[in-house]
Enzyme design. Structure first.
Site, PDB file in Angstrom:
ATOM      1  N   TYR A   1      35.174  38.121  56.988  1.00  0.00           N
ATOM      2  CA  TYR A   1      35.536  39.622  57.971  1.00  0.00           C
ATOM      3  C   TYR A   1      35.978  41.111  57.105  1.00  0.00           C
ATOM      4  CZ  TYR A   1      37.598  41.577  62.421  1.00  0.00           C
ATOM      5  OH  TYR A   1      37.366  42.328  63.120  1.00  0.00           O
TER       6      TYR A   1
ATOM      7  N   ASP B   1      38.985  41.512  49.301  1.00  0.00           N
ATOM      8  CA  ASP B   1      39.561  42.600  50.965  1.00  0.00           C
ATOM      9  C   ASP B   1      41.052  41.356  50.655  1.00  0.00           C
ATOM     10  OD1 ASP B   1      40.175  42.895  52.974  1.00  0.00           O
ATOM     11  OD2 ASP B   1      38.736  42.673  53.885  1.00  0.00           O
TER      12      ASP B   1
ATOM     13  N   LYS C   1      47.830  43.478  57.478  1.00  0.00           N
ATOM     14  CA  LYS C   1      48.501  42.125  57.428  1.00  0.00           C
ATOM     15  C   LYS C   1      49.757  42.305  56.985  1.00  0.00           C
ATOM     16  CE  LYS C   1      44.319  39.895  60.103  1.00  0.00           C
ATOM     17  NZ  LYS C   1      43.319  39.827  59.898  1.00  0.00           N
TER      18      LYS C   1
HETATM   19  C1  PLP Z   1      42.187  41.180  59.295  1.00  0.00           C
HETATM   20  C2  PLP Z   1      41.201  41.026  58.677  1.00  0.00           C
HETATM   21  C3  PLP Z   1      40.507  42.417  58.985  1.00  0.00           C
HETATM   22  C4  PLP Z   1      41.281  43.715  59.740  1.00  0.00           C
HETATM   23  O1  PLP Z   1      42.544  44.015  59.967  1.00  0.00           O
HETATM   24  P1  PLP Z   1      43.002  44.355  61.024  1.00  0.00           P
HETATM   25  O2  PLP Z   1      43.949  44.974  61.101  1.00  0.00           O
HETATM   26  O3  PLP Z   1      42.609  43.797  61.891  1.00  0.00           O
HETATM   27  O4  PLP Z   1      41.843  45.951  61.112  1.00  0.00           O
HETATM   28  C5  PLP Z   1      39.489  42.436  57.312  1.00  0.00           C
HETATM   29  N1  PLP Z   1      39.524  41.927  56.558  1.00  0.00           N
HETATM   30  C6  PLP Z   1      40.414  40.872  56.313  1.00  0.00           C
HETATM   31  C7  PLP Z   1      39.937  39.922  55.841  1.00  0.00           C
HETATM   32  C8  PLP Z   1      40.769  40.016  57.780  1.00  0.00           C
HETATM   33  O5  PLP Z   1      41.459  38.867  57.699  1.00  0.00           O
END
Ligand code: PLP
Length: 425
Positions: free
Chosen positions: A143, A238, A266
């Site tokens: 994701y 990511d 995060k």
């Molecule tokens: C949470 C998450 C996102 C998205 O971040 P948001 O602040 O919710 O938009 C993207 N990549 C990873 C790996 C994530 O865990």
């Protein structure tokens, strides 16, 4: 036990789609009523009915030192009196960028945004602008936020709700997103070969956390790194989950692999809306105002959000033993869960790296999305509710990693292990 949460959930549904502002919060996979949270302190959440929970979500990662961490609360309190936003540069933004660069040595330039989604979306646009190519490769079950390009075989809520294709994402956009299984290096090589000279970027969660926690197998990321070097493809880590969680330098440091671009979210915002993307100078210089790849944000680098993240990252940098403590706690939980589950007749596997961990109910090793999806979701549902009744708040989906925070005590971990024992015996 949940009467006030139930009332609030009914009321919420009158004016908020599904009663929530982000889908996984709705408890749809596990069933039941989402808890409405009143406050949190340290490792504990308190709901509107006055129940206390040991928190294994930590706001999906950011609260790595626990909730309402005093130095962060104080820093925000002090900063907010100077105004909540200026829309003009501040010295604090330079300090934040310098701090990140000092923790992540291969980041030459870094741009702040307001979410992980924005960070990943911008990184992909930048990689396309830099290479002049259109296609990207992502992995099934990973994701990268909810931007159109990423909603193809995505993890997290998209997997939780079993959404195959997302209405509203055009076929044209999806066609440029190529996917293959996580940990399948041969499939990546084939995709690149079949789309020679057309792939702008490969984006990966270096440790996957949106289909439960899944570790990269030896050689997987290293193989992609060589492939990207050979083909002029931008390799994007990511690190929205892993950044500043697995090590001061994130997964790059923990795994000893360098990406070309890195995205953050995060932990970087300590619970405030913050994301960032950064990396090699030659690529980052394509971003406006230096280059023509446009990217902007009215609230980017917001002073209140920056002071929260800056205070947290400074603390993590000053006390690197925090990472070892977190890892020890997670290993302790891992061992305890392993002991009680192996003594039962439940089929399970536990994946863990650093302070990310997940329990899958199934007898096969979980190494990618299809092995994660083959697990017993029904059993996870009963486990989730058993744990919730025992005062332990796990992510309400079998497709999410648990996140430990350093406010957790060994007593909290023992309670979690005992509650799991009660579940299987
Ligand atoms: C949470 C998450 C996102 C998205 O971040 P948001 O602040 O919710 O938009 C993207 N990549 C990873 C790996 C994530 O865990």
């Amino acid at each position: 036990m949940y009467s006030r949460s139930q009332q609030l959930f009914s009321r919420a549904q009158q004016s908020i789609p599904g009663g929530v502002n982000s889908p996984v919060r709705a408890f749809k996979q596990v069933g039941g009523t989402p808890l409405f949270i009143k406050k949190a302190k340290g490792a504990y959440l308190y709901d509107e009915d006055g129940n206390q929970y040991i928190d294994y979500i930590a706001s999906w990662g950011p609260m790595i030192l626990g909730h309402a961490y005093e130095p962060i609360v104080e820093a925000i309190r002090e900063k907010v009196y100077d105004s909540t936003s200026y829309g003009a540069p501040t010295e604090l933004e330079i300090e934040m960028a310098e701090l990140i660069k000092s923790m992540v040595p291969n980041v030459d330039l870094i741009r702040m945004v307001s979410s992980g989604t924005e960070a990943c979306m911008s990184a992909i646009r930048l990689a396309r602008g830099y290479t002049g190519r259109n296609k990207i490769i992502k992995f099934e079950g990973c994701y990268h936020g909810h931007a159109d390009s990423f909603l193809v075989k995505a993890g997290s809520g998209v997997a939780t709700f079993n959404i195959q294709t997302v209405p509203g994402v055009t076929a044209g956009v999806s066609a440029d997103t190529l996917t293959c299984a996580y940990n399948d290096l041969a499939a990546v090589q084939q995709l690149v070969e079949a789309n020679k000279g057309e792939v702008a970027a490969i984006i990966v969660e270096p440790v996957a956390g949106n289909m439960g926690c899944i570790l990269p197998q030896p050689g997987f990321l290293e193989g992609i790194r060589s492939l990207c070097d050979a083909e002029g493809i931008v390799f994007i880590f990511d690190e929205v989950m892993t950044g500043f969680r697995l090590a001061p330098g994130g997964a790059q440091e923990k795994l000893g692999i360098n990406a070309d671009l890195v995205t953050y979210g995060k932990v970087i915002g300590a619970g405030m809306p913050v994301g960032a993307f950064g990396g090699k100078r030659a690529i980052m210089e394509c971003i406006a105002p230096l280059g023509n790849v446009y990217q902007a944000g009215t609230l980017s680098g917001n002073p209140v959000a920056m002071i929260a993240g800056f205070t947290l990252l400074n603390e993590l940098k000053a006390k690197p033993e925090i990472f070892a403590q977190l890892e020890e706690k997670t290993a302790y939980l891992h061992k305890g869960l392993d002991e009680v589950l192996s003594a039962s007749n439940v089929e399970y596997s536990i994946n863990r790296l650093g302070s990310m961990i997940s329990v899958h109910f199934g007898k096969h090793a979980v190494v990618d999305f299809s092995t994660a999806a083959a697990c017993n979701i029904e059993q996870f549902k009963t486990y989730f509710h058993h744990m919730l009744r025992s005062g332990i708040y796990l992510p309400p989906s079998a497709y999410e990693s648990w996140f430990l925070n350093n406010a957790l005590s060994y007593e909290d971990l023992d309670k979690t292990i005992q509650a799991t024992n009660a579940f299987v015996s």
